[in-house]
Design an enzyme around this catalytic site. Structure first.
Site, short mmCIF file in Angstrom:
data_model
loop_
_atom_site.label_atom_id
_atom_site.label_comp_id
_atom_site.label_asym_id
_atom_site.label_seq_id
_atom_site.Cartn_x
_atom_site.Cartn_y
_atom_site.Cartn_z
N GLU A 80 50.09 43.65 3.91
CA GLU A 80 50.60 42.85 2.79
C GLU A 80 51.44 41.66 3.24
OE1 GLU A 80 49.79 46.90 1.00
OE2 GLU A 80 50.52 46.10 2.90
N GLY B 128 47.08 49.18 -0.18
CA GLY B 128 47.10 50.24 -1.17
C GLY B 128 46.20 51.40 -0.80
N GLU C 236 48.26 53.53 1.29
CA GLU C 236 49.31 54.14 0.47
C GLU C 236 48.76 55.33 -0.33
OE1 GLU C 236 52.56 50.75 -0.53
OE2 GLU C 236 50.53 50.28 -1.16
N ALA D 255 44.06 46.06 -2.39
CA ALA D 255 44.05 45.58 -3.78
C ALA D 255 42.76 44.83 -4.10
CB ALA D 255 45.25 44.68 -4.02
#
Length: 693
Positions: free
Chosen positions: A125, A102, A105, A63
């Site tokens: 995270e 992310g 992901e 992020a």
């Protein structure tokens, strides 16, 4: 198309390039660009496959921290990820550097994944109080199985490319140009008529016993932490629900973490670590001295640990002892420490020998003539330090950095033993030095900007969290811990037991109780510090005497088998010390008080608010640059619970008006040690917090 995301047509393959330096963070522009790029590739009939690569030094590293705390902007990352996975055309993610959070992901949403051999992937995270919120807890178990997914998600630790290949996260390890490797992979897929392979469509085998065991492990090893248990619950959902329902449950759990007070504390710690590298008045382009070789003086536990810090990162280091048998013992300790890592499986035997080969034992100061950095780790005595630094001044080459590992002595006095005080700096490691991440970098009044910048860079090379501090008795961490430990001793004399004091602090979240820590470090050290400080007490400041009684009885903690606790037959498990009761009664009588029950809440407030009050003085004096530096020191050096953010973040959360009120009450009841810090009084009067400084 967004400037940070570009699409290039390579025949029938769409090459999507992300370029958002420095780490290709998944900010709004990147998310929007990715969504548009994949939709464009989907819309063109001539495009039969897609390759995703990133420019610069890394794949998407997670992020964008600039967006933390701001209202979300569409498209969300889950929306982008779902669009990538839903594509009818096979997609290949080419990973280099790190694919974290992310970033991984996004890669999991692509149908195939390849990486350079030195790449790493992970979902970290949990370390900032969250869980993967864009499908990571649902897709990773479908790819690698429940056990490995739980391991990665709950720990937050990345895995290297070869391990990721073994797990099944990657399809291949590639080399050479990223785009060319991705295009070659895409064309093989087309030649073999292999279409999309969606991770979300896979089935995952449930294992209720494994999940229950992991939940129990988290509750035991991470007491009080909110997000790790939600990580387990999210992975469990992947075993019980279809993808769409699992993603919905993941978002619910993600939102719970987002709203948890722990998340704010862990984010504070995250930013504190980045802020610590910025030193007021020290330009970012300050030149640094190259350190290609180092030396450590003193082969005790601390000296050996420091030497291993250098060897672990490939820097040759000389370890000096003046006695051959002491040197042999030091080198054996180094080998024993590495051997324990081999037995745990965290180090190979080959790597151990390579590291030990970088440590050279020497018996003469003349052997240090050519090193770039010397760190003394000798007995905490100013006279001993004087002898060492006078000798170093005579033998070390011009420009060598002369560092002291002193934990509390006056660095300016130490520097004055040399003819080059500008080259002297404090490098205060924490024990065990090869494990603990904190490094206090002590700037003396004569320390040059170049040496300070070099010391901070050395900390970074050693993979430490380096925090610059000023000169005073104990610097930041130990100066505060003196007050903390003193209050713990006062509480014993007033009626608490060691077990009650330590349990109250552990229940708050401290890694160890204050008194168990004292026994571990050695009560002779505490007694020597107390003796040195005694002549400098201010009017009204008295000292607890229980430490004097223990010292006189030869009870010095774990090293003698008895201290605040007993340690029978070499055990490290503390047990009640029956001899302590009489000492406490004598100490209480000397203070003219009657011992009586003390509440756990009172114990926690007395110990923690002593830290806050002393920290306010330290900030006022400029010994610490910012409140977050103080928090960082306690989070990484003293076992303060990360999910509480540090003593000053915690005080802000409680409300400084409440903290000051209690400190004033303690001042009235317990005397001069509790005189409120002027900075704390100013902050309350102005309605501000430590975070506002």
């Amino acid at each position: 198309m967004s400037q940070v995301v570009r699409v290039e047509r390579q025949g029938d393959v769409a090459l999507i390039k992300v370029d958002n330096p420095p780490v290709n963070a998944l900010g709004h522009a990147v998310r929007d660009g990715l969504l548009r790029a994949f939709r464009e590739a989907e819309a063109y009939a001539a495009v039969r496959a897609v390759v995703l690569v990133c420019e610069g030094r890394t794949f998407m590293a997670g992020a964008d921290i600039k967006e933390f705390g701001k209202p979300p902007q569409a498209p969300s990352l889950p929306e982008v990820v779902e669009a990538i996975e839903a594509s009818s055309k096979p997609s290949v993610a080419v990973i280099h550097g790190t694919a974290l959070g992310g970033g991984l992901e996004v890669a999991l949403a692509c149908h195939y994944r390849v990486a350079l051999v030195d790449a790493q992937v992970g979902l970290p995270e949990v370390k900032i109080g969250l869980l993967p919120g864009a499908g990571g807890t649902q897709r990773l178990p479908r790819l690698v199985g429940v056990e490995k997914a739980l391991e990665m998600i709950v720990s937050g630790n990345p895995v290297k490319a070869p391990q990721a290949l073994e797990y099944g996260i990657l399809d291949a390890i590639v080399e050479g140009d990223l785009a060319e490797a991705g295009l070659a992979c895409a064309r093989r897929l087309l030649d073999e008529a292999r279409g999309p392979r969606r991770t979300g469509e896979r089935q995952v085998q449930g294992d209720a016993a494994l999940i229950a065991a992991k939940r129990a492990e988290v509750e035991k090893r991470m007491p009080g932490l909110f997000s790790p248990l939600r990580c387990v619950e999210a992975v469990e959902a992947a075993t019980q629900l279809p993808l769409a329902d699992g993603l919905k449950r993941e978002r619910e759990l993600f939102q719970q973490c987002l709203e948890s007070p722990q998340r704010a504390a862990l984010i504070h710690a995250f930013f504190a670590e980045r802020e610590a590298a910025k030193i007021a008045g020290l330009p970012a382009d300050t030149p640094v001295r190259e350190v290609r070789s180092a030396a450590v003086i003193g082969g005790g536990t601390m000296g050996v640990g420091i030497a291993l810090c250098f060897a672990n990162v490939g820097i040759p280091v000389k370890l000096l002892e003046i006695d051959p048998s002491a040197l042999d013992g030091a080198l054996q300790r180094a080998r024993g420490t590495c051997q324990a890592s081999v037995e745990r499986g965290s180090l190979s035997a080959e790597a151990m020998e390579k590291r030990l080969g970088l440590i050279q034992g020497v018996l003469d100061y003349e052997a240090l003539a050519d090193v770039d950095l010397v760190i003394e780790a000798v007995f905490e005595s100013m006279e001993v330090k004087r002898q060492v630094f006078e000798r170093l001044d005579a033998v070390c080459k011009p420009g060598a950095i002369l560092a002291s590992n002193t934990s509390s002595l006056d660095l300016d006095e130490i520097a004055a033993f040399t003819q080059r005080p500008q080259d002297v700096v404090g490098l205060h490691f924490f024990s065990p030095a090869n494990v603990m991440r904190l490094l206090e970098v002590v700037r003396g009044k004569a320390t040059s900007a170049e040496v300070l910048a070099s010391a901070m860079q050395i900390g970074k090379r050693l993979k430490k969290i380096a925090v610059a501090v000023g000169v005073c008795d104990g610097f930041v961490g130990n100066r505060m811990i003196f007050q903390y430990g003193r209050q713990a001793e006062f509480l014993l004399e007033e009626g608490a037991s060691p077990a009650q004091v330590d349990k109250a602090l552990r229940d708050f979240g401290m890694a160890m109780g204050a008194l168990a820590v004292r026994d571990l470090s050695g009560l002779d050290i505490s007694h020597a510090i107390r003796a040195r400080q005694r002549p400098n007490l201010k009017p009204g400041q008295t000292l607890p005497t229980v430490l004097d009684h223990l010292y006189a009885a030869g009870m010095l903690g774990q090293k003698t088998g008895a201290g605040f606790y007993l340690y029978p037959e070499g055990s490290r498990t503390p047990q009640e010390n029956p001899a302590l009761q009489a000492m406490l009664e004598a100490s209480a009588a000397a203070r003219g008080i009657t011992r009586q029950p003390v509440s756990d809440e009172h114990i926690v407030e007395r110990c923690l608010f002593s830290l806050v009050n002393e920290a306010a003085r330290i900030l006022d004096e400029g010994i610490a640059q910012r409140a977050s530096d103080v928090d960082l020191i306690f989070l990484n050096g003293y076992g303060f619970p990360a999910w509480r953010g540090g003593p000053l973040f915690h005080a802000d959360r409680l409300g400084l008006d409440h903290v000051l009120q209690r400190i004033r009450e303690f001042h009235q009841r317990f005397g001069a040690w509790w005189e409120p810090a002027p900075l704390l009084e100013r902050l309350v009067a102005e309605g501000r917090r430590f975070a506002d400084l």
